[in-house]
Design an enzyme around this catalytic site. Structure first.
Site, PDB file in Angstrom:
ATOM      1  N   TYR A 144       0.935  -0.961   0.102  1.00 26.64           N
ATOM      2  CA  TYR A 144      -0.014   0.136  -0.033  1.00 26.64           C
ATOM      3  C   TYR A 144       0.828   1.182  -0.042  1.00 26.64           C
ATOM      4  O   TYR A 144       1.988   1.373   0.642  1.00 26.64           O
ATOM      5  CB  TYR A 144      -0.804   0.070   1.417  1.00 26.64           C
ATOM      6  CG  TYR A 144      -1.844   1.052   1.535  1.00 26.64           C
ATOM      7  CD1 TYR A 144      -2.969   1.124   0.578  1.00 26.64           C
ATOM      8  CD2 TYR A 144      -1.586   2.181   2.310  1.00 26.64           C
ATOM      9  CE1 TYR A 144      -3.885   2.281   0.801  1.00 26.64           C
ATOM     10  CE2 TYR A 144      -2.338   3.189   2.597  1.00 26.64           C
ATOM     11  CZ  TYR A 144      -3.567   3.351   1.792  1.00 26.64           C
ATOM     12  OH  TYR A 144      -4.233   4.499   1.894  1.00 26.64           O
ATOM     13  N   ASP A 239       9.231   2.680  -0.792  1.00 35.11           N
ATOM     14  CA  ASP A 239       8.390   3.413   0.245  1.00 35.11           C
ATOM     15  C   ASP A 239       8.749   3.010   1.585  1.00 35.11           C
ATOM     16  O   ASP A 239       8.583   1.931   2.148  1.00 35.11           O
ATOM     17  CB  ASP A 239       6.933   2.821  -0.183  1.00 35.11           C
ATOM     18  CG  ASP A 239       5.921   3.596   0.753  1.00 35.11           C
ATOM     19  OD1 ASP A 239       6.233   4.244   1.482  1.00 35.11           O
ATOM     20  OD2 ASP A 239       4.804   3.418   0.242  1.00 35.11           O
ATOM     21  N   LYS A 267       4.939   9.322   8.205  1.00 39.17           N
ATOM     22  CA  LYS A 267       4.955   8.981   9.631  1.00 39.17           C
ATOM     23  C   LYS A 267       5.839   9.602  10.707  1.00 39.17           C
ATOM     24  O   LYS A 267       5.767  10.554  11.137  1.00 39.17           O
ATOM     25  CB  LYS A 267       4.910   7.317   9.751  1.00 39.17           C
ATOM     26  CG  LYS A 267       3.960   6.850   8.864  1.00 39.17           C
ATOM     27  CD  LYS A 267       3.433   5.350   9.173  1.00 39.17           C
ATOM     28  CE  LYS A 267       2.628   5.021   8.256  1.00 39.17           C
ATOM     29  NZ  LYS A 267       1.054   5.171   8.680  1.00 39.17           N
TER      30      LYS A 267
HETATM   31  N1  HOZ Z   1      -3.860   2.939   6.294  1.00 40.99           N
HETATM   32  C1  HOZ Z   1      -3.351   3.397   7.257  1.00 40.99           C
HETATM   33  C2  HOZ Z   1      -2.225   2.526   7.697  1.00 40.99           C
HETATM   34  N2  HOZ Z   1      -1.691   1.477   6.979  1.00 40.99           N
HETATM   35  C3  HOZ Z   1      -4.210   3.654   8.280  1.00 40.99           C
HETATM   36  C4  HOZ Z   1      -4.190   5.058   8.712  1.00 40.99           C
HETATM   37  C5  HOZ Z   1      -5.116   5.435   9.719  1.00 40.99           C
HETATM   38  O1  HOZ Z   1      -6.252   5.093   9.699  1.00 40.99           O
HETATM   39  O2  HOZ Z   1      -4.967   6.408  10.529  1.00 40.99           O
END
Ligand code: HOZ
Length: 430
Positions: A144, A239, A267
């Site tokens: 992702y 990534d 992050k």
């Molecule tokens: N897709 C995010 C983690 N892989 C989640 C982000 C969120 O819900 O804060």
């Protein structure tokens, strides 16, 4: 456990926010039940709107590596706030931030700050296309890279959790330009490259996947991608939104010894503020506007308050690198404790672990790609998640997410996690 206030807030939220949440996985749909609404957090603990306390194993999906409300970051933010929240103009702090990032991550000669990991990956791929003059990209099933159109093909994280790895709304043309291969399958990547010779701008990969649960690269896989990219004039993008500044100061590329052409970050780089970045070789980055022709911009990019938070955490980690060994040691303690629990209960579930990231998969099979991750019994996971939550351990509400351990977890807290894990696994397998 009383969750009255969370339940009330969730029913109200559903009237005003799609699904009641601002990011899908938070709705707990994959595990059932209503999400917990968080009021505050400190160190290794979260507190919800009903006053319940939880040991925190998500840490805002990665950023809170030092634990919550860490004084170094909070002080830097408080100080920055006194000088206004945004200028939309260059600042000293963003220069210092770029200098720090490029000194920590050797493969990054130049870096552009953006506001999220999604922006970073979208911008990096556009740049790779502009730089190479080619259109297609290769991504990996279950990886992702945020919610940019090009990446919502065979996507992990919330897209996998919600059962929509290929999102409606992505045009056929975009989908055509995104080729996919199974993670750890170098042969398929080679075949794609050869069938689409001179058409592939970039290969983008999470060098350690965190969005199908934690999945590690096999020996030689990333090295093979590196060689292929060199041979075929393809830009290799790592990534490292999840792994950057987490697995080591220089991220997964430092730990695994493979150097990409470009890196995307998010992050931890913001210490909890909305920050992303993309960077890499000078000759590629000099294609970005206003130096070069590839356009990318943002009113809040390099925002002074976000830069203050980001600089504070990166500088602190840079000067205190023992934090990495300590966070890894406590993570290993948790993982080994869970392994012993599994053994004691005669269970053979798979744990994937590296540094301060890990996942427990409810399958006996080795998990090395999205197909094997999907063999995990998600009903068992949901049961496990709910029981852990009831006992005060806050896990990611999906099998297809990694857990992130913070430096605020002490050995005592780790032992509590192991103890609760034993109680929960035993109750599930009576
Ligand atoms: N897709 C995010 C983690 N892989 C989640 C982000 C969120 O819900 O804060």
């Amino acid at each position: 456990m009383q969750l009255k206030n969370s339940k009330e807030l969730f029913s109200k939220a559903k009237h005003f926010i799609p699904g009641g949440v601002n990011s899908p996985v938070r709705a707990f749909k994959a595990v059932g039940g209503d999400p917990v609404f968080i009021k505050s957090a400190k160190g290794a603990f979260l507190y919800d709107e009903d006053g319940n306390e939880y040991i925190e194993l998500i840490n805002s999906w990665g950023p809170m590596f030092l634990g919550h409300a860490h004084e170094i970051i909070e002080e830097a933010v408080a100080k920055a706030i006194g000088s206004s929240l945004s200028f939309g103009a260059p600042t000293r702090r963003e220069v210092e931030m770029a200098e720090l990032i490029t000194s920590i991550v050797p493969s990054i000669d130049k870096v552009r700050m953006v506001n999220s990991g999604t922006e970073a990956t979208m911008s990096a791929v556009r740049l790779a296309r502009g730089y190479t003059g080619k259109d297609k990209i290769i991504k990996f099933e279950g990886c992702y890279h945020g919610h940019g159109d090009s990446f919502l093909i065979a996507a992990g994280s919330g897209a996998a959790t919600m059962g929509v790895p290929d999102s409606p709304g992505v045009t056929e043309g975009t989908a055509r330009d995104t080729l996919t291969a199974p993670f750890n399958d170098l042969e398929t990547v080679k075949q794609l490259a050869s069938a689409n010779r001179d058409e592939i701008a970039a290969i983008i990969i999470e060098p350690v996947a965190g969005n199908m649960g934690c999945v590690l690269p096999d020996a030689g896989f990333l090295e093979g991608l590196r060689t292929l990219c060199d041979d075929e004039n393809i830009v290799l993008i790592f990534d490292e939104v999840m792994t950057g500044f987490r697995l080591a100061p220089g991220g997964a590329q430092q730990v695994l010894g493979v150097t990409p052409d470009m890196t995307t970050l998010g992050k931890i780089i913001g210490g909890g503020m909305p920050v992303g970045a993309y960077g890499g070789k000078k000759e590629i980055m000099d294609f970005v506007s206003p130096e070069g022709p590839v356009y990318q911009a943002g009113t809040l990019s390099g925002n002074p308050v976000a830069m203050a938070a980001g600089f504070a955490i990166l500088d602190h980690l840079h000067k205190n690198q023992q934090i990495y060994q300590e966070a890894d040691a406590v993570s290993t303690r948790i993982v080994e404790g869970i392994r012993k629990n599994l053994q004691a209960l005669g269970l053979n579930y798979t744990i994937n672990h590296i540094g301060s990231m890990f996942s427990l998969f409810f399958t006996d099979e080795k998990v090395r790609d999205f197909e094997s991750a999907r063999m995990s019994d998600t009903y068992l996971f949901a049961d496990y998640f709910k029981k852990m939550l009831e006992k005060g351990i806050y896990l990611a509400p999906s099998q297809f997410e990694a857990l992130f351990i913070s430096h605020a977890i002490t050995d005592d807290i780790a032992d509590r996690i192991i103890e609760v894990n034993f109680q929960v696994l035993s109750s599930m397998h009576k």
